[in-house]
Write a protein that holds these residues in place. Sequence first.
Motif, PDB file in Angstrom:
ATOM      1  N   PHE A 137      54.052  26.210  47.732  1.00 57.01           N
ATOM      2  CA  PHE A 137      53.965  26.859  46.586  1.00 57.01           C
ATOM      3  C   PHE A 137      53.660  28.454  47.259  1.00 57.01           C
ATOM      4  N   GLY A 138      52.873  28.448  48.197  1.00 57.32           N
ATOM      5  CA  GLY A 138      52.616  29.848  48.830  1.00 57.32           C
ATOM      6  C   GLY A 138      53.927  30.351  49.579  1.00 57.32           C
ATOM      7  N   ARG A 139      54.670  29.583  50.038  1.00 54.59           N
ATOM      8  CA  ARG A 139      55.846  30.231  50.922  1.00 54.59           C
ATOM      9  C   ARG A 139      56.861  30.380  50.013  1.00 54.59           C
ATOM     10  N   THR A 140      56.949  29.769  48.724  1.00 56.64           N
ATOM     11  CA  THR A 140      58.183  30.142  47.920  1.00 56.64           C
ATOM     12  C   THR A 140      58.080  30.827  46.746  1.00 56.64           C
ATOM     13  N   TRP A 141      56.747  31.573  46.500  1.00 58.76           N
ATOM     14  CA  TRP A 141      56.088  32.096  45.265  1.00 58.76           C
ATOM     15  C   TRP A 141      56.857  33.503  45.318  1.00 58.76           C
ATOM     16  N   LEU A 142      57.097  33.865  46.400  1.00 55.71           N
ATOM     17  CA  LEU A 142      57.857  35.366  46.220  1.00 55.71           C
ATOM     18  C   LEU A 142      59.444  35.452  46.261  1.00 55.71           C
ATOM     19  N   ALA A 143      59.990  34.159  46.053  1.00 53.48           N
ATOM     20  CA  ALA A 143      61.408  34.001  46.040  1.00 53.48           C
ATOM     21  C   ALA A 143      61.980  34.634  44.906  1.00 53.48           C
ATOM     22  N   GLY A 144      61.077  34.387  43.939  1.00 50.32           N
ATOM     23  CA  GLY A 144      61.479  34.981  42.373  1.00 50.32           C
ATOM     24  C   GLY A 144      61.423  36.543  42.548  1.00 50.32           C
ATOM     25  N   PRO A 145      60.350  36.935  42.871  1.00 48.73           N
ATOM     26  CA  PRO A 145      60.536  38.384  42.998  1.00 48.73           C
ATOM     27  C   PRO A 145      61.959  38.997  43.980  1.00 48.73           C
ATOM     28  N   ALA A 146      61.939  38.177  45.117  1.00 45.58           N
ATOM     29  CA  ALA A 146      63.040  38.665  45.724  1.00 45.58           C
ATOM     30  C   ALA A 146      64.526  38.648  45.257  1.00 45.58           C
ATOM     31  N   PHE A 147      64.638  37.797  44.465  1.00 46.47           N
ATOM     32  CA  PHE A 147      65.950  37.548  43.581  1.00 46.47           C
ATOM     33  C   PHE A 147      66.093  38.575  42.665  1.00 46.47           C
ATOM     34  N   ALA A 148      64.817  38.983  42.116  1.00 44.07           N
ATOM     35  CA  ALA A 148      64.960  39.866  40.882  1.00 44.07           C
ATOM     36  C   ALA A 148      65.206  41.232  41.512  1.00 44.07           C
ATOM     37  N   ALA A 149      64.710  41.420  42.512  1.00 42.45           N
ATOM     38  CA  ALA A 149      64.936  42.784  43.352  1.00 42.45           C
ATOM     39  C   ALA A 149      66.254  43.004  43.666  1.00 42.45           C
ATOM     40  N   ALA A 150      66.759  41.994  44.311  1.00 43.38           N
ATOM     41  CA  ALA A 150      68.082  42.250  44.960  1.00 43.38           C
ATOM     42  C   ALA A 150      69.052  41.022  44.550  1.00 43.38           C
ATOM     43  N   PRO A 151      69.357  40.691  43.421  1.00 41.02           N
ATOM     44  CA  PRO A 151      70.038  39.465  42.718  1.00 41.02           C
ATOM     45  C   PRO A 151      71.561  39.340  43.472  1.00 41.02           C
ATOM     46  N   GLU A 152      71.986  40.626  43.818  1.00 36.73           N
ATOM     47  CA  GLU A 152      73.280  40.282  44.534  1.00 36.73           C
ATOM     48  C   GLU A 152      73.425  39.748  45.681  1.00 36.73           C
ATOM     49  N   ARG A 153      72.346  39.311  46.393  1.00 35.89           N
ATOM     50  CA  ARG A 153      71.994  38.750  47.609  1.00 35.89           C
ATOM     51  C   ARG A 153      71.948  37.187  47.655  1.00 35.89           C
ATOM     52  N   GLY A 154      71.761  36.679  46.088  1.00 32.25           N
ATOM     53  CA  GLY A 154      72.018  35.217  45.685  1.00 32.25           C
ATOM     54  C   GLY A 154      70.625  34.544  46.113  1.00 32.25           C
ATOM     55  N   VAL A 155      70.602  33.373  45.623  1.00 31.06           N
ATOM     56  CA  VAL A 155      69.491  32.389  45.795  1.00 31.06           C
ATOM     57  C   VAL A 155      68.916  32.040  46.985  1.00 31.06           C
ATOM     58  N   ILE A 156      69.817  31.730  47.763  1.00 30.75           N
ATOM     59  CA  ILE A 156      69.373  31.332  49.116  1.00 30.75           C
ATOM     60  C   ILE A 156      68.600  32.414  49.939  1.00 30.75           C
ATOM     61  N   GLU A 157      69.136  33.677  49.774  1.00 27.62           N
ATOM     62  CA  GLU A 157      68.602  34.888  50.484  1.00 27.62           C
ATOM     63  C   GLU A 157      67.465  35.103  49.907  1.00 27.62           C
ATOM     64  N   ALA A 158      67.127  34.872  48.589  1.00 24.14           N
ATOM     65  CA  ALA A 158      65.751  35.132  47.912  1.00 24.14           C
ATOM     66  C   ALA A 158      64.922  34.138  48.545  1.00 24.14           C
ATOM     67  N   PHE A 159      65.237  32.840  48.737  1.00 24.48           N
ATOM     68  CA  PHE A 159      64.238  32.088  49.435  1.00 24.48           C
ATOM     69  C   PHE A 159      63.835  32.393  50.726  1.00 24.48           C
ATOM     70  N   ARG A 160      64.857  32.886  51.600  1.00 25.43           N
ATOM     71  CA  ARG A 160      64.666  33.236  52.865  1.00 25.43           C
ATOM     72  C   ARG A 160      63.762  34.441  52.877  1.00 25.43           C
ATOM     73  N   GLN A 161      63.885  35.585  52.058  1.00 22.62           N
ATOM     74  CA  GLN A 161      63.069  36.637  52.018  1.00 22.62           C
ATOM     75  C   GLN A 161      61.834  36.437  51.528  1.00 22.62           C
ATOM     76  N   GLY A 162      61.530  35.297  50.582  1.00 21.83           N
ATOM     77  CA  GLY A 162      60.270  35.069  50.200  1.00 21.83           C
ATOM     78  C   GLY A 162      59.437  34.523  51.359  1.00 21.83           C
ATOM     79  N   TRP A 163      60.091  33.619  52.156  1.00 18.72           N
ATOM     80  CA  TRP A 163      59.806  32.549  53.137  1.00 18.72           C
ATOM     81  C   TRP A 163      59.050  33.862  54.158  1.00 18.72           C
ATOM     82  N   ARG A 164      59.972  34.807  54.648  1.00 16.31           N
ATOM     83  CA  ARG A 164      59.604  35.830  55.398  1.00 16.31           C
ATOM     84  C   ARG A 164      58.517  36.567  54.854  1.00 16.31           C
ATOM     85  N   SER A 165      58.332  36.979  53.776  1.00 13.17           N
ATOM     86  CA  SER A 165      57.323  37.800  53.469  1.00 13.17           C
ATOM     87  C   SER A 165      55.998  36.831  53.214  1.00 13.17           C
ATOM     88  N   SER A 166      56.003  35.817  53.186  1.00 14.54           N
ATOM     89  CA  SER A 166      54.698  34.863  53.094  1.00 14.54           C
ATOM     90  C   SER A 166      54.297  34.284  54.620  1.00 14.54           C
TER      91      SER A 166
END
Length: 245
Positions: A137-166
């Motif tokens: 939960f903690g490592r994926t919770w920011l994937a949603g905001p990452a996608f909302a902020a930069a949807p052009e980067r796609g779903v996989i990159e959103a998970f990567r960004q959320g993982w890095r952010s947490s």
Amino acid sequence: MTLSLAGVLADARTLWRGERELLLPIAGVFFVLPMLGIILLLASSGFPGDVPPEKLREAVMAFYAANLLPILLANLAIDFGTFALLNLYLQGGGRTLGEVLALTLRRLLPWLAIDIVAALLFSFGSSLLLLPGLFAFGRTWLAGPAFAAAPERGVIEAFRQGWRSSAGFGWIVLLAAAGFVLLGAMMLVVVSTGLLAGLGAAVGDERIVVAIGYVVTALIGGFAWSVLAVLRVAAYLRTAPKQGM
């Protein structure tokens, strides 16, 4: 910028005040109303009734099977509202309510994919032990905001960004923030239940008090869900300050 509970809460308070005029209508329509619908559905079905603890899981599954469509629609509305709030904050200021909702609708399917994958990871982790579920939960919770902020980067990159952010202790801070809100909501429900019991004794009409209780519970749930969405935005902005938000 590193995550801290006090910092995230302070930022969330500022964000809330900045967009209250649009935030409250979104929360009312997409959080409070669906939650009230679920509460009324539970009440009309008599769930859980006198189900013994050992058969509670079976009763829950039976309730979901009997009410699958309305439950799915309510959850879809809540997911839409959550994504709308993320877009409200992370797609630039000055947008009208209609523009926020239209933007949310256009990008809803990838967002739902993120939400479903994150929920599956949490469920799978929780089926093993509680800690893996909380970690997921903690490592994926920011994937949603990452996608909302930069949807052009796609779903996989959103998970990567959320993982890095947490990373590091960040996921623990996110858990603490979410837990703080949920605990507060539970306490509000308990207090309101006690107050309504006193009102019922004074009024003498249990039906009125029960109806008020349903509405109050939905309002508390909608408020808590809104705060959780704003917390996600605040946490994401703290960990990605140079992403053009």
